[in-house]
Design an enzyme around this catalytic site. Structure first.
Site, mmCIF file in Angstrom:
data_model
loop_
_atom_site.group_PDB
_atom_site.id
_atom_site.type_symbol
_atom_site.label_atom_id
_atom_site.label_comp_id
_atom_site.label_asym_id
_atom_site.label_seq_id
_atom_site.Cartn_x
_atom_site.Cartn_y
_atom_site.Cartn_z
ATOM 1 N N ASP A 116 0.860 -1.183 0.000
ATOM 2 C CA ASP A 116 0.000 0.000 0.000
ATOM 3 C C ASP A 116 0.895 1.232 0.000
ATOM 4 O OD1 ASP A 116 -2.765 1.254 0.493
ATOM 5 O OD2 ASP A 116 -1.547 2.129 2.079
ATOM 6 N N GLU A 200 -1.675 -1.837 -6.286
ATOM 7 C CA GLU A 200 -2.953 -1.329 -6.748
ATOM 8 C C GLU A 200 -2.708 -0.491 -8.001
ATOM 9 O OE1 GLU A 200 -6.655 0.467 -4.168
ATOM 10 O OE2 GLU A 200 -4.604 0.644 -3.466
ATOM 11 N N ASP A 282 -3.234 1.426 6.679
ATOM 12 C CA ASP A 282 -2.392 1.056 5.540
ATOM 13 C C ASP A 282 -2.065 -0.433 5.538
ATOM 14 O OD1 ASP A 282 -2.450 3.731 4.929
ATOM 15 O OD2 ASP A 282 -0.501 4.169 5.827
#
Ligand SMILES: [Zn+2]
Length: 294
Positions: A116, A200, A282
């Site tokens: 993340d 991501e 996170d």
């Protein structure tokens, strides 16, 4: 074309070819919406060119390039046969970067790591590891804006102005190098030590609006982060998984899978109303990403 741009023929013939290839790549990225439109290049601004083919490394500190001849270098040269080299200028220094082929390795790792990218820290791994990132360039940034402010009334083109411009360019280079170094360390760490890396997907327009990203990544662009990870994963024999940008990595409970309706950016801790699980925001997102790969 010859009468209009004489300088076109003063350089090695591979140089304009490489420039056109770079332009084609840039437009491709633009149409794929992974980058903005290409910018015009002008002499004196971000000077660089690429040479291919007949480049020879002669010993530790000498390199032979077409048209220009033999160049002496300050640093020791790699003892390999380069596929191509790029020569660029930053402030008053010239740099050479090399491109050569290497054998890819087979990763000995089988684990999956979710990553993340965040504000507070550069990156949080699903393993619980947190990469804080370089703080050192913040003081240089303050210095830079002060220098730019002090320089605001100098006469453009004057000796004092030129002196200041050079100092500003040097500081820019220093800051850019710290960021580059941070990003390279992060991507190497990930690709080298894990079997599968899950990140991501972030698009350009989303990124500009996304205050969630640490400055090091926001400035270098997510595209660069992903580019480095892609080739390094290939090099170290690990796998890169890019999860859809609509995947609710932050809103989902990594313990029971319940999805929250809303989660504001201020909520640094994730608290699940279903199972009562409490975890750093996170880390929760990173764990969800690691799970999304399997
Ligand atoms: Zn839960």
């Amino acid at each position: 074309m010859k009468s209009e741009h004489e300088w076109y023929y003063e350089v090695s013939k591979s140089t304009p070819q490489q420039a056109l290839m770079a332009l084609r790549e840039a437009w491709k990225r633009c149409f794929n919406k992974t980058a903005g439109h290409p910018l015009f290049k002008k002499k004196g601004k971000r000077d660089s060119f690429t040479l291919e083919g007949t480049v020879k490394i002669l010993g530790n500190n000498k390199i032979q390039v077409p048209v220009i001849g033999v160049l002496k270098t300050y640093e020791r040269l790699p003892q390999v046969k380069p596929k191509s080299i790029t020569i660029s200028r930053e402030a008053t220094r010239w740099f050479i970067s090399f491109r050569f082929e290497v054998e890819t390795q087979n990763s000995e790792h089988i684990d999956v790591v979710g990553v993340d990218l965040g504000v507070k820290s550069l990156a949080t791994f699903s393993t619980g590891e947190v990469i804080v990132g370089a703080k050192s360039y913040k003081k240089y940034e303050a210095k830079l804006s002060r220098m730019q402010w002090l320089n605001r009334h100098k006469v453009i083109g004057s000796a004092n102005w030129k002196k200041a411009q050079l100092q500003i360019a040097r500081l820019h280079r220093k800051i850019a190098n710290i960021r580059k170094d941070t990003l390279h360390k992060l991507t190497t760490l990930l690709a080298k030590n894990h079997g599968t890396v899950v990140i991501e997907d972030l698009n350009v327009s989303g990124m500009l609006a996304n205050r969630k990203l640490a400055k090091a990544i926001a400035d270098m662009s997510f595209f660069e982060f992903r580019r480095q990870l892609t080739y390094k994963c290939e090099l170290y024999g690990s796998k890169l998984v890019v999860v859809d940008r609509w995947f609710p990595s932050s809103k989902t409970c990594s313990n029971c899978g319940t999805k929250k309706e809303t989660l504001t950016l201020n909520e640094r801790v994730f608290e699940c109303s279903e199972c009562g699980f409490v975890i750093d925001r996170d880390l929760n997102a990173a764990i969800n990403l690691s799970k999304a790969a399997s």
